[in-house]
Motif scaffolding. Structure first.
Motif, PDB file in Angstrom:
ATOM      1  N   PHE A  52      40.492  35.010  35.822  1.00 32.74           N
ATOM      2  CA  PHE A  52      39.076  35.376  35.775  1.00 32.74           C
ATOM      3  C   PHE A  52      38.303  34.217  35.154  1.00 32.74           C
ATOM      4  CE2 PHE A  52      41.231  39.276  36.281  1.00 32.74           C
ATOM      5  CZ  PHE A  52      40.333  40.236  36.723  1.00 32.74           C
ATOM      6  N   VAL A  76      40.145  49.214  41.521  1.00 28.94           N
ATOM      7  CA  VAL A  76      38.880  48.542  41.287  1.00 28.94           C
ATOM      8  C   VAL A  76      38.419  48.015  42.654  1.00 28.94           C
ATOM      9  CG1 VAL A  76      37.682  46.745  39.996  1.00 28.94           C
ATOM     10  CG2 VAL A  76      39.678  47.871  38.990  1.00 28.94           C
ATOM     11  N   SER A 123      30.216  43.119  41.242  1.00 26.68           N
ATOM     12  CA  SER A 123      31.392  42.254  41.258  1.00 26.68           C
ATOM     13  C   SER A 123      32.539  43.025  41.885  1.00 26.68           C
ATOM     14  CB  SER A 123      31.757  41.790  39.845  1.00 26.68           C
ATOM     15  OG  SER A 123      32.473  42.782  39.161  1.00 26.68           O
ATOM     16  N   VAL A 124      33.480  42.319  42.471  1.00 26.43           N
ATOM     17  CA  VAL A 124      34.662  42.944  43.062  1.00 26.43           C
ATOM     18  C   VAL A 124      35.903  42.221  42.556  1.00 26.43           C
ATOM     19  CG1 VAL A 124      33.554  43.847  45.143  1.00 26.43           C
ATOM     20  CG2 VAL A 124      34.420  41.511  45.140  1.00 26.43           C
ATOM     21  N   VAL A 125      37.039  42.897  42.663  1.00 31.19           N
ATOM     22  CA  VAL A 125      38.301  42.337  42.150  1.00 31.19           C
ATOM     23  C   VAL A 125      39.338  42.277  43.270  1.00 31.19           C
ATOM     24  CG1 VAL A 125      40.269  42.849  40.637  1.00 31.19           C
ATOM     25  CG2 VAL A 125      37.946  43.034  39.752  1.00 31.19           C
ATOM     26  N   ARG A 126      39.947  41.112  43.425  1.00 34.49           N
ATOM     27  CA  ARG A 126      41.063  40.940  44.364  1.00 34.49           C
ATOM     28  C   ARG A 126      42.131  40.120  43.654  1.00 34.49           C
ATOM     29  NH1 ARG A 126      37.452  39.662  49.877  1.00 34.49           N
ATOM     30  NH2 ARG A 126      36.182  41.545  49.677  1.00 34.49           N
ATOM     31  N   TRP A 127      43.350  40.662  43.643  1.00 32.68           N
ATOM     32  CA  TRP A 127      44.388  40.071  42.799  1.00 32.68           C
ATOM     33  C   TRP A 127      44.993  38.816  43.416  1.00 32.68           C
ATOM     34  CZ3 TRP A 127      43.449  42.026  38.376  1.00 32.68           C
ATOM     35  CH2 TRP A 127      44.247  41.657  37.302  1.00 32.68           C
ATOM     36  N   ARG A 138      39.914  36.127  40.660  1.00 33.88           N
ATOM     37  CA  ARG A 138      40.334  37.534  40.723  1.00 33.88           C
ATOM     38  C   ARG A 138      39.136  38.477  40.673  1.00 33.88           C
ATOM     39  NH1 ARG A 138      46.193  37.677  37.564  1.00 33.88           N
ATOM     40  NH2 ARG A 138      47.269  36.699  39.325  1.00 33.88           N
ATOM     41  N   GLU A 139      38.043  38.004  40.088  1.00 36.36           N
ATOM     42  CA  GLU A 139      36.796  38.765  40.154  1.00 36.36           C
ATOM     43  C   GLU A 139      35.708  37.820  40.626  1.00 36.36           C
ATOM     44  OE1 GLU A 139      35.264  40.097  36.380  1.00 36.36           O
ATOM     45  OE2 GLU A 139      33.750  41.378  37.294  1.00 36.36           O
ATOM     46  N   PRO A 170      34.301  38.354  32.391  1.00 36.48           N
ATOM     47  CA  PRO A 170      35.190  39.227  33.163  1.00 36.48           C
ATOM     48  C   PRO A 170      34.982  40.712  32.863  1.00 36.48           C
ATOM     49  CG  PRO A 170      36.430  37.387  32.264  1.00 36.48           C
ATOM     50  CD  PRO A 170      35.062  37.322  31.657  1.00 36.48           C
ATOM     51  N   MET A 171      35.290  41.555  33.869  1.00 36.78           N
ATOM     52  CA  MET A 171      35.165  42.997  33.671  1.00 36.78           C
ATOM     53  C   MET A 171      36.417  43.610  33.055  1.00 36.78           C
ATOM     54  SD  MET A 171      35.990  45.185  37.018  1.00 36.78           S
ATOM     55  CE  MET A 171      34.730  44.784  38.197  1.00 36.78           C
ATOM     56  N   CYS A 181      25.517  44.044  33.725  1.00 33.01           N
ATOM     57  CA  CYS A 181      26.752  44.462  34.377  1.00 33.01           C
ATOM     58  C   CYS A 181      26.916  45.967  34.276  1.00 33.01           C
ATOM     59  CB  CYS A 181      27.943  43.754  33.727  1.00 33.01           C
ATOM     60  SG  CYS A 181      28.189  44.196  31.999  1.00 33.01           S
TER      61      CYS A 181
END
Lengths: 476, 476
Positions: free
Chosen positions: A38, A110, A141-145, A156-157, B71-72, B140
């Protein structure tokens, strides 16, 4: 360039990847925390995103888009409703399994993207043709590992906007899909000074769950492509999976037709790699948080700081302006302006004041101009416009001179090895052939451009009859 | 009120909680998805948040605040570094335990607030006094695993801003803490037309990890209090836990002093409960996404829609205006304007056009005015200002007439049971006494107001010597 750099940035020619990292760090765009993969968007980086967001949002709203906000977590059952979509995203999502002190009955991911949430919402919110169209967008915001991450390009975000629309007809959905792609392309050219190629993704490269994916592709300074925005037509596939229906004017139950479209903080990576050079960042004036930096010369002499402040107040009416009144040397301040990509620098010292003039330096060309203080506002307005336009033209010239045509496989391989850039070539339309090309050369199909040409009758790789001209390239 | 409602809203007097839910649903502010405890902010609700965000952000930036994005997700080890803080938040966070297809080595919580992340970031980013102050803010969403949820007031995810600052000295940190509380109070009064009481929270009510918490407290229409914004001084507690140090001008290593401050989408709940009535929402002009709704009368007659559009174009220069040209009846349109809280309605029909006039209706008072079309822009500008001011005065009068003084325990109990509102009373300063008051009456200490009065020498509850005058109240 006459000015020295503050600290060495690795040369682009020597190591483009290291150059990129150096610029990101030394222009103070991002920072680190202990959260692996991140990034922190520091003020200089986030301010660019704010300008992107503001100007893109205005363009959205001019086409009737309304903003909303949906939950950041998606129940597993919801994610699984559309088969292709879950296959595309499940391997790369983060799962929430505990809320408070308890284990959840159903785990939540998420959001990696919000198609499923919008469908679930639309299913409840749409009943009649009177409720259509829905033209909604959200900034979030979005999260992808991701396994490997790089600032702005892969994280990742990331921050983005995601538009999700629902329409009564197939035609209207297709129209909106293309309309938003055009908004993106125009935004990239007019605001980011980045020329793009518009086209359609192949079956292999389209979005998980889409009928058709359209893309804008930009060329970076190193000759690699960057997918800069996508717009998807979903047909009624999601609507059928989620039961999103409306009664039409004849009181018949119909499925809606949907689209989605997104742009991300990746655009900041594009700005860096299209416009930057060995002195650092170069920001197009329209997304430069500071457009003009005033550097006082011999600032301890009487009247210099006052004059600098007077110019700042005046220029503030027409531009985003700051004065650097710190105790650093002017040379150091000049170098910082370079590093941070500030489009214009104004130098004002005792002798300039005597002569009612100042020095204005264009960051994009290094050109120095002596300007009368009476004409400064007009000159700054003019120069900011010229720089914006020139940066687009420079980028376009680079893109055009790095776009090649290959009509044979040997030619294709020669170009991909020796001339980084886009390759236009004919293609048979088979996924297998597309995969072979990628395996052998590392080049992927970027898009089937709207502006088609006939370069030959046969596929550049397999020799079968050609169906489409495609832009190929190695990509970020 | 002459106008009828579109659909019945439960009367405030009858059931305030149901009235609130009805208004939220019928003004179309929020929606549902399948994610339990989470809400959707629909266009009408999100547009209010956008106006709050824009105007609050401008006020922040005027005091030197810079926006960033962190970061979230927070690693468990980071959340645990400050003892009081983790105790306060650990019971109500959501935990990510899997990323992609793998279980994580260290679980991550979805941020409930970001003190720990900012400390971790500042620890890496601050080395010298030259790096101070840091005055950062982020916009956020955060997640807190609430058991019972209500739209805007209590939700498992909500939108907010969180400011986090680091300073060289204790004095500077305290100054910033109070400065931001004043920004909040001024924003509530000038933009939301909500008067607030400013004061300090008691030890029991302060934020987990803070040395001192300051609050603004607003009074809702039903006499309950709503904490509307808080500002915390952390001293150097977090800095010591996270090792956030700088070298001062004498080259000595020092800990920084920190603050944080936040406001949330809860403010939309406050707007509803302070200004709304049995006809629906009432929006102060400064946060009304549509300030003027033009309703054409006999719109099928020649020239009516054209004239309505002409007025819209003209009024757009000074206000946010729409025309309702749908095929609903005027009465239905009027009721919708009421329900959605639009401050001004302009009616224009064939006879008005003949007379070069229109009808302007104030939503806050129901007053109808006949206005010459030549003077419409001036009149609308004036009325929007008057409405904004009058709504604040009305809310202030309600707050003042529902603020009571209790000097004996019997009086306190009588007021809390029979006269919903704020109670000003003297307090001994003991947490035990504060807890007794809450257990017996349901009233909590809202704040120790900056404007102290001496109502008596003894605590209203226990009779011991009084230390502070406190605002008590039942609260959301």
């Amino acid at each position: 360039m006459a000015d020295k750099k503050v600290e060495a940035i690795t040369s682009m020619e020597e190591d483009f990847a290291q150059w990129y990292t150096d610029v990101v760090v030394k222009a103070d765009l991002t920072g680190y925390t202990s959260v692996k993969g991140f990034m922190v968007l520091k003020p200089a980086g986030y301010a660019i995103w704010e300008l992107i967001q503001k100007q893109l949002d205005e363009r959205f709203k001019a086409t009737g888009v309304e903003n909303v906000y949906l939950p950041m977590l998606i129940p597993e059952g919801l994610l699984q409703k559309e088969k292709d979509h879950v296959e595309g995203f499940a391997p790369e999502v983060a799962w929430v399994t505990h809320g408070g002190l308890n284990e959840l009955q159903e785990k939540l991911c998420v959001r990696p993207t919000s198609e499923t949430l919008f469908c679930d919402f639309y299913q409840k919110d749409i009943t009649s043709y009177r409720d259509l169209p829905k033209v909604y967008n959200q900034w979030c915001s979005v999260v992808r590992w991701e396994k490997e991450t790089r600032p702005f390009l892969r994280s990742r975000e990331f921050l983005w906007q995601e538009g999700h629309t629902a329409h009564a007809t197939e035609e209207e959905a297709q129209e909106r899909t293309i309309q938003m792609l055009n908004v993106y392309a125009d935004f990239c050219e007019q605001i980011l000074a980045i020329p793009v190629v518009k086209g359609q993704k192949t079956e292999k490269e389209k979005f998980a769950g889409a009928v058709a994916t359209y893309t804008i592709e930009a060329l970076m300074h190193d000759g690699k492509a960057l997918q800069s925005g996508t717009s998807h037509n979903f047909g009624d596939g999601f609507a059928r999976a989620f039961g999103v229906q409306y009664t039409d004017k004849e009181n018949h139950l119909q499925y809606v037709h949907q689209t989605s479209w997104g742009m991300t903080t990746r655009l900041i990576g594009a700005i860096i790699m299209v416009h930057g050079d060995d002195n650092g960042l170069k920001l197009p004036p329209k997304v430069a948080p500071t457009q003009v930096m005033i550097v006082p010369i011999q600032q301890k002499k009487e009247g210099v700081l006052e004059k600098a402040e007077e110019l700042r107040a005046k220029l503030s009416e027409i531009a985003r302006v700051k004065v650097d009144a710190t105790d650093k040397s002017p040379g150091f301040k000049f170098a910082e302006c370079e590093m941070r990509g500030i489009p214009l620098r104004v130098e004002i010292g005792p002798r300039d004041i005597e002569n009612n003039q100042c020095i204005v330096v264009r960051h994009d060309t290094g050109e120095k101009l002596t300007v009368s203080l009476d004409e400064l506002s007009d000159k700054v307005t003019e120069l900011l416009e010229v720089i914006q336009k020139d940066m687009l033209e420079t980028a376009r010239a680079h893109r055009d001179s790095h776009t090649y045509t290959a009509t044979s496989w040997d030619e294709f391989k020669d170009i991909i090895e020796n001339k980084p850039g886009f390759i236009k070539a004919m293609w048979c339309g088979e996924t297998e052939c597309e995969e072979n090309i990628k395996a052998e050369t590392g080049a992927s199909t970027r898009c089937m451009p709207f502006e088609q040409e006939t370069l030959s009758d046969v596929c550049v790789c397999c020799g079968k009859p050609a169906k489409k001209m495609v832009y190929f390239g190695r990509a970020y």
